[in-house]
Design an enzyme around this catalytic site. Structure first.
Site, PDB file in Angstrom:
ATOM      1  N   LYS A   1     -28.375  -4.657 -38.756  1.00 52.41           N
ATOM      2  CA  LYS A   1     -28.503  -5.946 -37.962  1.00 52.41           C
ATOM      3  C   LYS A   1     -29.578  -6.172 -38.857  1.00 52.41           C
ATOM      4  O   LYS A   1     -30.952  -4.832 -37.931  1.00 52.41           O
ATOM      5  CB  LYS A   1     -27.850  -6.284 -36.268  1.00 52.41           C
TER       6      LYS A   1
ATOM      7  N   GLY B   1     -21.490 -24.083 -26.787  1.00 56.49           N
ATOM      8  CA  GLY B   1     -22.565 -24.020 -27.596  1.00 56.49           C
ATOM      9  C   GLY B   1     -22.017 -25.080 -29.003  1.00 56.49           C
ATOM     10  O   GLY B   1     -21.632 -24.133 -30.051  1.00 56.49           O
TER      11      GLY B   1
ATOM     12  N   GLY C   1     -23.509 -25.750 -31.702  1.00 57.18           N
ATOM     13  CA  GLY C   1     -24.456 -25.150 -32.847  1.00 57.18           C
ATOM     14  C   GLY C   1     -23.378 -25.054 -33.820  1.00 57.18           C
ATOM     15  O   GLY C   1     -22.239 -25.802 -34.106  1.00 57.18           O
ATOM     16  N   ASN C   2     -23.557 -24.255 -35.123  1.00 54.00           N
ATOM     17  CA  ASN C   2     -22.681 -23.685 -36.343  1.00 54.00           C
ATOM     18  C   ASN C   2     -21.421 -23.391 -36.285  1.00 54.00           C
ATOM     19  O   ASN C   2     -20.623 -24.376 -36.492  1.00 54.00           O
ATOM     20  CB  ASN C   2     -23.117 -23.206 -37.370  1.00 54.00           C
ATOM     21  N   ALA C   3     -21.401 -22.027 -35.341  1.00 52.06           N
ATOM     22  CA  ALA C   3     -20.058 -21.980 -35.577  1.00 52.06           C
ATOM     23  C   ALA C   3     -18.934 -23.139 -34.114  1.00 52.06           C
ATOM     24  O   ALA C   3     -18.238 -23.707 -34.477  1.00 52.06           O
ATOM     25  CB  ALA C   3     -20.357 -20.634 -34.229  1.00 52.06           C
ATOM     26  N   GLY C   4     -19.558 -24.025 -33.067  1.00 50.97           N
ATOM     27  CA  GLY C   4     -19.267 -24.525 -32.240  1.00 50.97           C
ATOM     28  C   GLY C   4     -18.765 -26.015 -32.756  1.00 50.97           C
ATOM     29  O   GLY C   4     -17.543 -26.506 -32.187  1.00 50.97           O
TER      30      GLY C   4
HETATM   31  P1  NAD Z   1     -26.563 -21.862 -33.997  1.00 52.97           P
HETATM   32  O1  NAD Z   1     -28.273 -21.393 -33.331  1.00 52.97           O
HETATM   33  O2  NAD Z   1     -26.421 -22.720 -34.622  1.00 52.97           O
HETATM   34  O3  NAD Z   1     -25.767 -22.141 -32.509  1.00 52.97           O
HETATM   35  C1  NAD Z   1     -25.701 -21.961 -30.840  1.00 52.97           C
HETATM   36  C2  NAD Z   1     -25.806 -22.926 -29.980  1.00 52.97           C
HETATM   37  O4  NAD Z   1     -26.058 -22.543 -29.077  1.00 52.97           O
HETATM   38  C3  NAD Z   1     -27.227 -23.915 -30.628  1.00 52.97           C
HETATM   39  O5  NAD Z   1     -26.187 -24.622 -30.460  1.00 52.97           O
HETATM   40  C4  NAD Z   1     -27.934 -24.351 -28.627  1.00 52.97           C
HETATM   41  O6  NAD Z   1     -28.650 -25.522 -27.595  1.00 52.97           O
HETATM   42  C5  NAD Z   1     -26.727 -23.266 -27.601  1.00 52.97           C
HETATM   43  N1  NAD Z   1     -26.442 -23.218 -26.536  1.00 52.97           N
HETATM   44  C6  NAD Z   1     -27.794 -21.301 -26.225  1.00 52.97           C
HETATM   45  N2  NAD Z   1     -27.881 -21.277 -25.527  1.00 52.97           N
HETATM   46  C7  NAD Z   1     -27.213 -22.188 -24.173  1.00 52.97           C
HETATM   47  C8  NAD Z   1     -26.447 -22.541 -23.464  1.00 52.97           C
HETATM   48  N3  NAD Z   1     -27.037 -21.247 -22.222  1.00 52.97           N
HETATM   49  N4  NAD Z   1     -25.582 -22.834 -22.527  1.00 52.97           N
HETATM   50  C9  NAD Z   1     -24.903 -23.632 -23.720  1.00 52.97           C
HETATM   51  N5  NAD Z   1     -25.736 -23.551 -24.899  1.00 52.97           N
HETATM   52  C10 NAD Z   1     -26.632 -22.847 -25.683  1.00 52.97           C
HETATM   53  O7  NAD Z   1     -25.679 -20.409 -34.130  1.00 52.97           O
HETATM   54  P2  NAD Z   1     -24.156 -20.107 -34.591  1.00 52.97           P
HETATM   55  O8  NAD Z   1     -25.214 -19.042 -35.241  1.00 52.97           O
HETATM   56  O9  NAD Z   1     -23.767 -21.422 -34.606  1.00 52.97           O
HETATM   57  O10 NAD Z   1     -24.011 -18.395 -33.986  1.00 52.97           O
HETATM   58  C11 NAD Z   1     -23.841 -18.647 -32.064  1.00 52.97           C
HETATM   59  C12 NAD Z   1     -23.259 -17.537 -31.568  1.00 52.97           C
HETATM   60  O11 NAD Z   1     -21.566 -17.082 -32.903  1.00 52.97           O
HETATM   61  C13 NAD Z   1     -24.257 -16.400 -31.822  1.00 52.97           C
HETATM   62  O12 NAD Z   1     -24.107 -15.287 -30.574  1.00 52.97           O
HETATM   63  C14 NAD Z   1     -23.881 -15.417 -33.224  1.00 52.97           C
HETATM   64  O13 NAD Z   1     -24.597 -14.317 -32.786  1.00 52.97           O
HETATM   65  C15 NAD Z   1     -22.794 -16.131 -32.980  1.00 52.97           C
HETATM   66  N6  NAD Z   1     -21.720 -15.848 -34.648  1.00 52.97           N
HETATM   67  C16 NAD Z   1     -22.395 -16.957 -35.199  1.00 52.97           C
HETATM   68  C17 NAD Z   1     -21.478 -17.165 -36.875  1.00 52.97           C
HETATM   69  C18 NAD Z   1     -22.366 -17.986 -37.762  1.00 52.97           C
HETATM   70  O14 NAD Z   1     -21.401 -17.666 -38.890  1.00 52.97           O
HETATM   71  N7  NAD Z   1     -22.550 -18.400 -37.155  1.00 52.97           N
HETATM   72  C19 NAD Z   1     -20.730 -15.713 -36.988  1.00 52.97           C
HETATM   73  C20 NAD Z   1     -20.746 -14.722 -36.049  1.00 52.97           C
HETATM   74  C21 NAD Z   1     -21.373 -14.719 -34.561  1.00 52.97           C
END
Ligand code: NAD
Length: 416
Positions: A106, A218, A220-223
């Site tokens: 990482k 959350g 974001g991308n994953a959600g």
């Molecule tokens: P992202 O930045 O696109 O989305 C994160 C979202 O969480 C944002 O909408 C943000 O506003 C929200 N958020 C932040 N704090 C919050 C809170 N207290 N309550 C509710 N929402 C909150 O990130 P992502 O890429 O979607 O990643 C999200 C999680 O998934 C992280 O833990 C990341 O490590 C994990 N993850 C992502 C991937 C990937 O491919 N994108 C892969 C493995 C793990």
């Protein structure tokens, strides 16, 4: 950061518990508790106003017994070396649990990307690679995007690496834009992997999904992809979603596509029509079939875990549940799909990207989906069987599967 919420202290505790169950010898146990290599660099970067700013950055190569280190680079103002260490450990277990021939790593840069111009981001990305190029490469360590890093940032990083080496090396980094050797299906891979695992878990535990409900913490991308694919593949109805500024709720259902469009246009969920505001804490306590924590670490804790009422908790975020909360969820009979299994779809398609780069031959989307489904389904089955044979919950079973594989590789190499 208190030790209770220090992600690396949590990661080590998880290793300790698995080592005890697996009966690992003291040397193997100690080896797996620590990153094998930590690199700390200082990056001077010229800013647009002519000044130079100094950024602190890390790369952790946690364990490379099963293959080159693999893991994202996070750009975050509150980045700490312990967070990067924990995430690198989880990457090691993640590549192992889905049985792809890679280790775990990482990276992190302490910075606030929201305050950087595109030019400053590009110079920071290139500076990071210049400082670390000798330690990276398809046979050493392959970074990828993570929190606040994007395909464009990966493109600059790959270009800097290729410029230093004077050769074409697309596989040095994954999560690249498609035209530079990215893989089809990478965008939604994390959520899609979680959806496949949820499907398998529901079938195994006799939980009906079609017509059920989901909440996403959350957005974001994953959600966002979890909401879209939860509807499409699992037939779930989205009833609530939240981001850092709050959430929205409608028990009759929210169109995932409409909410994604609203979030992309307005930058937030607040104000979405036909839904009422809901706090993050209230969202966690909703009586839904599937809860997707997809935000950040430590949001399900001892003080709120008892409120959860979901049947399945599919951890798309890394480390969303503290160990104390985990015990509470287990006591409530909630099926928790542990983070490094549930969100391994991203790194699996990253690995597919590396394979395609190596062959210089690119797969159709259907092939990526088919291969991802096979990997995730196979991983779930192995974890479930371990949970049955050891009489333990899925998180511990996933650790047992993953850590046993890494320990065996260390042993076969003669390290311990
Ligand atoms: P992202 O930045 O696109 O989305 C994160 C979202 O969480 C944002 O909408 C943000 O506003 C929200 N958020 C932040 N704090 C919050 C809170 N207290 N309550 C509710 N929402 C909150 O990130 P992502 O890429 O979607 O990643 C999200 C999680 O998934 C992280 O833990 C990341 O490590 C994990 N993850 C992502 C991937 C990937 O491919 N994108 C892969 C493995 C793990």
């Amino acid at each position: 950061m208190s030790e209770q919420f220090n992600p690396f202290a949590i990661a080590q505790l998880q290793i300790d518990q698995a080592a005890l169950k697996l009966g690992l010898d003291p040397a193997t146990h100690e080896l797996l508790r620590w990153p094998m290599r930590e690199i700390k660099v200082v990056l001077p970067v010229r800013m647009d106003d002519g000044s130079t700013r100094i950024f602190h950055a890390f790369r952790i190569q946690y364990n490379t017994a099963r293959g080159p280190a693999k893991g994202g680079i996070r750009w975050h103002p509150q980045e700490t070396i312990d967070t990067v260490r924990a995430l690198a450990a989880w990457m090691t277990w993640k590549t192992s649990v889905v049985d792809i021939p890679l280790g775990g790593g990482k990276g992190g840069v302490i910075c606030n990307p929201k305050e950087l111009s595109e030019g400053e981001k590009e110079r920071l990305a290139r500076a990071y690679i210049r400082a670390l190029a000798q330690s990276l490469g398809v046979t050493r360590d392959v970074p990828a995007p993570d929190v606040y890093t994007t395909p464009q940032i990966m493109a600059w990083m790959m270009d800097e690496y290729e410029t230093i080496l004077g050769e074409n090396h697309p596989g040095v980094i994954t999560g690249k834009p498609l035209v530079l050797g990215g893989s089809k299906g990478r965008n939604d891979a994390t959520a899609r992997g979680g959806i496949y695992v949820t499907r398998e878990a529901a079938a195994t535990y006799g939980i009906s999904l079609s017509g059920g409900t989901m909440a996403v913490q959350g957005f974001g991308n994953a959600g966002q992809y979890a909401a879209l694919l939860g509807e499409q593949i699992l037939g779930l109805k989205l009833v609530a979603a939240s981001d850092s500024r709050g959430g929205v709720y409608n028990p009759n259902g929210i169109s995932a596509a409409a909410l994604v469009e609203y979030k992309q246009k307005s930058g937030a969920l607040k104000g979405f029509p036909d839904a009422t505001p809901i706090s993050n804490e209230e969202l966690l306590g909703l009586d839904v079939t599937v809860l997707f924590p997809a935000a950040l670490e430590n949001l399900i804790r001892e003080d709120n875990a008892a409120n959860l009422k979901c049947k399945i908790c599919c951890e798309l975020a890394n480390g969303p549940t503290t160990p104390e909360a985990d015990r509470i969820l287990e006591g409530k009979g909630i099926v928790v799909l542990p983070d490094f299994l549930a969100n391994a779809g991203g790194v699996t398609v990253s690995y597919f990207e590396q394979v395609q780069n190596a062959y210089n031959l690119y797969w159709e989307l259907q092939e990526v989906h088919w291969r991802l489904d096979k990997k995730m389904t196979g991983a779930f089955r192995e974890v479930y069987e371990m949970s049955q044979s050891r009489g333990t919950h899925l998180r511990e079973a996933a650790y047992l599967v993953a850590i046993a594989r890494v320990a065996e590789a260390c042993k076969l190499r003669g390290w311990v």
